[in-house]
Design an enzyme around this catalytic site. Structure first.
Site, PDB file in Angstrom:
ATOM      1  N   LYS A  60     -75.862  13.244  65.125  1.00 47.79           N
ATOM      2  CA  LYS A  60     -75.729  14.211  64.026  1.00 47.79           C
ATOM      3  C   LYS A  60     -76.680  13.878  62.882  1.00 47.79           C
ATOM      4  O   LYS A  60     -77.317  14.776  62.309  1.00 47.79           O
ATOM      5  CB  LYS A  60     -74.282  14.231  63.532  1.00 47.79           C
ATOM      6  N   GLN A 109     -64.965  12.102  61.386  1.00 46.43           N
ATOM      7  CA  GLN A 109     -65.202  11.780  62.787  1.00 46.43           C
ATOM      8  C   GLN A 109     -63.894  11.353  63.454  1.00 46.43           C
ATOM      9  O   GLN A 109     -63.207  10.443  62.968  1.00 46.43           O
ATOM     10  CB  GLN A 109     -66.240  10.659  62.898  1.00 46.43           C
ATOM     11  N   ASP A 117     -66.776  21.515  60.342  1.00 41.69           N
ATOM     12  CA  ASP A 117     -66.264  21.382  61.712  1.00 41.69           C
ATOM     13  C   ASP A 117     -65.358  22.552  62.070  1.00 41.69           C
ATOM     14  O   ASP A 117     -65.052  22.781  63.239  1.00 41.69           O
ATOM     15  CB  ASP A 117     -65.481  20.070  61.871  1.00 41.69           C
TER      16      ASP A 117
END
Length: 330
Positions: free
Chosen positions: A84, A128, A153
């Site tokens: 990422k 995460q 997200d």
């Protein structure tokens, strides 16, 4: 719709896929056309880079900003995060990795999230998962602590609720389903009026995938571990999206001839021919499914690269929304 991509950047790839499929169908089709996530994600990243350059030219000190918050030090999480961060750097996004120790408490994690929420220079925040802590962590509570305006997200209840209601222009869409929709668009096959089958009902893939297909006017069936007639359901699908987490569970003979097959699975199976002793496969048995499908995504190189690309798109979009909100009224 917030996941729509500028047509000019992707027309050639989409047209190439359609011409390839047409060539196969001129006679007896024997193999599916591969939908490349690597190629499509590259086009997305190139477009986003131009979008960022445009923002920087209009606002000299402005730069889209992303924070990746990690708890613990899992090797797999470190690998995903590095991917990422690399993608963000290529596009021009200022990405920061915040790693908290595994000894951190839930309250300390929530305080870190609140700090980022209140920072106007940050436009995207992802936590995460999984949370690698020695202390008890309520993943749902922590995920929902992220501001909906920075939830790139797309996992918070607010964004999930807006998606389920069809408010696609006012939410962030989870990255994997968003990427799946872009890959389906690349085939040139219209979703509207088609029978779509989604295998899996997770909050990250299956459930939002169902919603996206539904609001794109498909008739959608969701299958899961309690579905008794899975092969029959698969056989009806014009569009099949699989996110079950079971290696090669969908057999080629189940697949409807000419169907679009999107495989979200990432599984490791033993393989003595590989140096690592294993290889990566999807949830669909590729070797048999590509003999019947019209289009199919490979594993690896299909959905995976698109997930990262759509995270970058959500971050750029969040930055654009911030600039719109910050414009002075005239």
């Amino acid at each position: 719709m917030n996941c729509a991509l500028q047509p000019a950047m992707l027309t050639l790839a989409s047209r190439s896929l359609r011409l390839s499929a047409a060539g196969c169908q001129a006679g007896r089709r024997s193999i599916a056309t591969v939908i490349s996530g690597n190629k499509t994600s590259k086009l997305v990243r190139e477009r986003l880079k131009k979008d960022v350059e445009k923002m920087k030219s209009q606002f000299s000190r402005f730069r889209p900003s992303l924070v990746v918050l990690q708890v613990g030090d899992r090797d797999d999480s470190n690998l995903y995060i590095s991917t990422k961060l690399k993608a963000a750097a290529e596009i021009g996004i200022d990405a920061k990795h915040v790693r908290l120790p595994s000894s951190v408490t839930q309250e300390e994690v929530l305080q870190s999230i609140m700090s980022v929420n209140e920072n106007p220079s940050v436009h995207g925040l992802i936590v995460q998962l999984p949370l690698d802590s020695v202390n008890r962590m309520d993943t749902e509570l922590i995920t929902n602590a992220v501001s909906p305006d920075k939830d790139v997200d797309g996992l918070s209840c607010i964004n999930a609720g807006k998606l389920s209601r069809g408010d696609l222009n006012d939410c962030f869409i989870p990255c994997t389903p968003n990427g799946c929709m872009e890959l389906i668009r690349q085939t040139g096959v219209s979703v509207a009026g088609k029978h779509a089958v989604v295998i899996g009902r997770s909050k990250i893939v299956g459930a939002p995938m169902h919603d996206l297909l539904l609001w794109s006017h498909a008739t959608v069936t969701t299958c899961h571990s309690k579905t008794p007639d899975l092969p029959e359901q698969v056989g009806r699908a014009d569009i099949l999206v699989v996110g079950a987490g079971r290696a090669e569970m969908v057999r080629g003979e189940w697949v409807k001839e000419g169907a679009v097959v999107v495989d979200c699975g990432i599984n490791h199976v033993p393989d003595d021919t590989k140096a690592s002793g294993k290889r990566v496969v999807g949830d669909v048995h590729y070797a048999s499914a590509n003999q019947r499908a019209g289009f199919i995504t490979p594993v690896p190189g299909g959905v995976g690269p698109m997930t990262v690309a759509m995270l970058m798109e959500n971050t750029v979009q969040s930055a654009q929304r911030f600039l719109l909100r910050s414009r002075p009224l005239r």
